[in-house]
Design a protein around this motif. Structure first.
Motif, PDB file in Angstrom:
ATOM      1  N   LYS A 290     102.576 116.498  35.193  1.00  9.44           N
ATOM      2  CA  LYS A 290     102.466 117.413  36.322  1.00  9.44           C
ATOM      3  C   LYS A 290     103.285 116.936  37.523  1.00  9.44           C
ATOM      4  N   LEU A 291     103.947 117.865  38.182  1.00  6.00           N
ATOM      5  CA  LEU A 291     104.670 117.530  39.408  1.00  6.00           C
ATOM      6  C   LEU A 291     103.697 117.072  40.485  1.00  6.00           C
ATOM      7  N   SER A 292     102.501 117.632  40.475  1.00  8.37           N
ATOM      8  CA  SER A 292     101.498 117.247  41.470  1.00  8.37           C
ATOM      9  C   SER A 292     101.080 115.785  41.318  1.00  8.37           C
ATOM     10  N   ALA A 293     101.227 115.236  40.102  1.00  7.11           N
ATOM     11  CA  ALA A 293     100.868 113.835  39.866  1.00  7.11           C
ATOM     12  C   ALA A 293     101.899 112.888  40.474  1.00  7.11           C
ATOM     13  N   LEU A 294     103.039 113.433  40.925  1.00  2.00           N
ATOM     14  CA  LEU A 294     104.091 112.604  41.516  1.00  2.00           C
ATOM     15  C   LEU A 294     103.961 112.487  43.029  1.00  2.00           C
ATOM     16  N   ILE A 295     103.025 113.212  43.601  1.00  2.00           N
ATOM     17  CA  ILE A 295     102.879 113.220  45.054  1.00  2.00           C
ATOM     18  C   ILE A 295     101.911 112.123  45.490  1.00  2.00           C
ATOM     19  N   HIS A 296     102.429 111.156  46.249  1.00  2.33           N
ATOM     20  CA  HIS A 296     101.618 110.045  46.750  1.00  2.33           C
ATOM     21  C   HIS A 296     101.985 109.768  48.206  1.00  2.33           C
ATOM     22  N   SER A 297     101.041 109.264  48.945  1.00  3.12           N
ATOM     23  CA  SER A 297     101.298 108.888  50.335  1.00  3.12           C
ATOM     24  C   SER A 297     102.046 107.563  50.378  1.00  3.12           C
ATOM     25  N   PRO A 298     102.747 107.267  51.464  1.00  5.52           N
ATOM     26  CA  PRO A 298     103.384 105.948  51.611  1.00  5.52           C
ATOM     27  C   PRO A 298     102.382 104.807  51.480  1.00  5.52           C
ATOM     28  N   GLN A 299     101.155 105.023  51.962  1.00  7.56           N
ATOM     29  CA  GLN A 299     100.132 103.994  51.844  1.00  7.56           C
ATOM     30  C   GLN A 299      99.800 103.699  50.389  1.00  7.56           C
ATOM     31  N   ALA A 300      99.822 104.749  49.555  1.00  6.13           N
ATOM     32  CA  ALA A 300      99.554 104.567  48.131  1.00  6.13           C
ATOM     33  C   ALA A 300     100.652 103.730  47.477  1.00  6.13           C
ATOM     34  N   VAL A 301     101.872 103.894  47.941  1.00  9.04           N
ATOM     35  CA  VAL A 301     102.985 103.101  47.421  1.00  9.04           C
ATOM     36  C   VAL A 301     102.777 101.625  47.754  1.00  9.04           C
ATOM     37  N   ILE A 302     102.414 101.341  49.008  1.00 10.14           N
ATOM     38  CA  ILE A 302     102.185  99.955  49.442  1.00 10.14           C
ATOM     39  C   ILE A 302     101.032  99.337  48.663  1.00 10.14           C
ATOM     40  N   THR A 303      99.947 100.096  48.503  1.00  8.82           N
ATOM     41  CA  THR A 303      98.785  99.615  47.762  1.00  8.82           C
ATOM     42  C   THR A 303      99.143  99.319  46.312  1.00  8.82           C
ATOM     43  N   SER A 304      99.952 100.202  45.710  1.00  7.23           N
ATOM     44  CA  SER A 304     100.354 100.028  44.316  1.00  7.23           C
ATOM     45  C   SER A 304     101.212  98.787  44.137  1.00  7.23           C
ATOM     46  N   LEU A 305     102.090  98.523  45.092  1.00  7.17           N
ATOM     47  CA  LEU A 305     102.954  97.347  45.004  1.00  7.17           C
ATOM     48  C   LEU A 305     102.152  96.055  45.125  1.00  7.17           C
TER      49      LEU A 305
ATOM     50  N   LYS B 253      97.387  96.412  38.920  1.00  5.88           N
ATOM     51  CA  LYS B 253      96.909  97.366  37.930  1.00  5.88           C
ATOM     52  C   LYS B 253      98.075  98.227  37.430  1.00  5.88           C
ATOM     53  N   THR B 254      97.968  98.636  36.173  1.00  5.90           N
ATOM     54  CA  THR B 254      98.960  99.523  35.581  1.00  5.90           C
ATOM     55  C   THR B 254      98.354 100.905  35.427  1.00  5.90           C
ATOM     56  N   PRO B 255      98.794 101.895  36.202  1.00  5.65           N
ATOM     57  CA  PRO B 255      98.233 103.242  36.085  1.00  5.65           C
ATOM     58  C   PRO B 255      98.629 103.870  34.757  1.00  5.65           C
ATOM     59  N   LEU B 256      97.858 104.854  34.331  1.00  4.34           N
ATOM     60  CA  LEU B 256      98.155 105.493  33.055  1.00  4.34           C
ATOM     61  C   LEU B 256      99.423 106.336  33.141  1.00  4.34           C
ATOM     62  N   GLY B 257      99.624 106.998  34.261  1.00  4.26           N
ATOM     63  CA  GLY B 257     100.846 107.770  34.442  1.00  4.26           C
ATOM     64  C   GLY B 257     101.858 106.995  35.255  1.00  4.26           C
ATOM     65  N   HIS B 258     102.664 107.713  36.035  1.00  4.95           N
ATOM     66  CA  HIS B 258     103.605 107.044  36.928  1.00  4.95           C
ATOM     67  C   HIS B 258     102.844 106.369  38.069  1.00  4.95           C
ATOM     68  N   SER B 259     103.278 105.180  38.430  1.00  2.00           N
ATOM     69  CA  SER B 259     102.739 104.534  39.622  1.00  2.00           C
ATOM     70  C   SER B 259     103.255 105.275  40.846  1.00  2.00           C
ATOM     71  N   ALA B 260     102.704 104.974  42.010  1.00  2.00           N
ATOM     72  CA  ALA B 260     103.171 105.622  43.238  1.00  2.00           C
ATOM     73  C   ALA B 260     104.647 105.331  43.506  1.00  2.00           C
ATOM     74  N   PRO B 261     105.099 104.063  43.412  1.00  2.00           N
ATOM     75  CA  PRO B 261     106.540 103.812  43.581  1.00  2.00           C
ATOM     76  C   PRO B 261     107.377 104.493  42.503  1.00  2.00           C
ATOM     77  N   GLY B 262     106.869 104.485  41.282  1.00  6.70           N
ATOM     78  CA  GLY B 262     107.573 105.142  40.188  1.00  6.70           C
ATOM     79  C   GLY B 262     107.694 106.640  40.406  1.00  6.70           C
ATOM     80  N   SER B 263     106.655 107.240  40.985  1.00  6.67           N
ATOM     81  CA  SER B 263     106.686 108.673  41.284  1.00  6.67           C
ATOM     82  C   SER B 263     107.766 108.999  42.300  1.00  6.67           C
ATOM     83  N   TYR B 264     107.909 108.133  43.303  1.00  7.39           N
ATOM     84  CA  TYR B 264     108.970 108.331  44.297  1.00  7.39           C
ATOM     85  C   TYR B 264     110.341 108.272  43.638  1.00  7.39           C
ATOM     86  N   MET B 265     110.505 107.365  42.676  1.00  7.90           N
ATOM     87  CA  MET B 265     111.778 107.248  41.978  1.00  7.90           C
ATOM     88  C   MET B 265     112.050 108.489  41.134  1.00  7.90           C
TER      89      MET B 265
END
Length: 219
Positions: free
Chosen positions: A63-78, A82-94
């Motif tokens: 889903k395209l909606s699964a690619l939408i994350h806040s900048p804070q989510a990117v920082i938290t993910s970095l 943990k390995t998310p099942l789908g794209h990580s927040a940084p991966g979604s930005y890419m």
């Protein structure tokens, strides 16, 4: 540990077909094979349009909606391990960056012209200044795309060092989940392939008919 299917067959195929088509686009323009360049471009256009459609009607992880994350989510993910099942927040930005760059490349290519023999199928419908801008953007954007690909490969290497095999997951479609088995995340990809084939046939029998005929006759 549970083995969970996170990437459906179309998403995985889309990834590797995109790698192949970008390589063909680069090779064909470097070698002056403009007909092959157009065919590869139309193939890529059908591929990306299908991916966007599948991002609306397809699997949860697609889903395209699964690619939408806040900048804070990117920082938290970095910071997290943990390995998310789908794209990580940084991966979604890419992924979103690649979508933007590839769509820009395709649209600008459709409006480009060498001013002598070769015109994109939309060049006749726009002004000469727009064609000039499309030519400039098409060249610049591809350089940016190559840098983005380099950054993507570097990220994959870093994640591999950290024990997160992203490439393997995109080949097998599965990841290991230490907790309870989650709900089904993927759909059968047959509808995506139907959409892709329809778009590909339409593009190849309209815009792609002339360059395709040239390539087939050349063979």
């Amino acid at each position: 540990m549970f083995k969970v299917k996170v990437w459906d067959g179309f998403v995985r195929s889309f990834h590797w077909l995109l790698v192949f088509s970008i390589a063909v686009l680069y090779f064909s323009i470097e070698e002056g094979m403009i007909e092959l360049h157009f065919i590869a471009g139309f193939f890529t256009l059908a591929l990306i349009l299908t991916r966007l459609i599948w991002g609306i009607i397809g699997s949860k992880t697609a889903k395209l909606s699964a690619l939408i994350h806040s900048p804070q989510a990117v920082i938290t993910s970095l910071k997290a391990n943990k390995t998310p099942l789908g794209h990580s927040a940084p991966g979604s930005y890419m992924v979103l960056l690649f979508f933007i760059l590839i769509i820009t490349q395709l649209v600008s290519g459709l409006m480009s012209s060498d001013g002598i023999l070769t015109d994109g199928p939309l060049a006749q419908y726009v002004s000469s200044s727009t064609v000039d801008f499309a030519n400039w953007l098409h060249s610049l954007n591809f350089d940016i795309l190559l840098y983005a690909i380099g950054l993507h490969v570097l990220a994959i290497v870093i994640y591999k060092i950290k024990g997160k095999p992203l490439v393997k997951a995109m080949i097998t479609g599965t990841k290991q989940q230490p907790n309870e088995k989650p709900a089904i995340l993927t759909k059968a990809p047959w509808l995506a392939w139907v959409v892709f084939l329809i778009l590909l046939v339409v593009l190849m029998t309209t815009w792609g008919s002339e360059p395709l005929s040239y390539l087939l006759n050349l063979g």
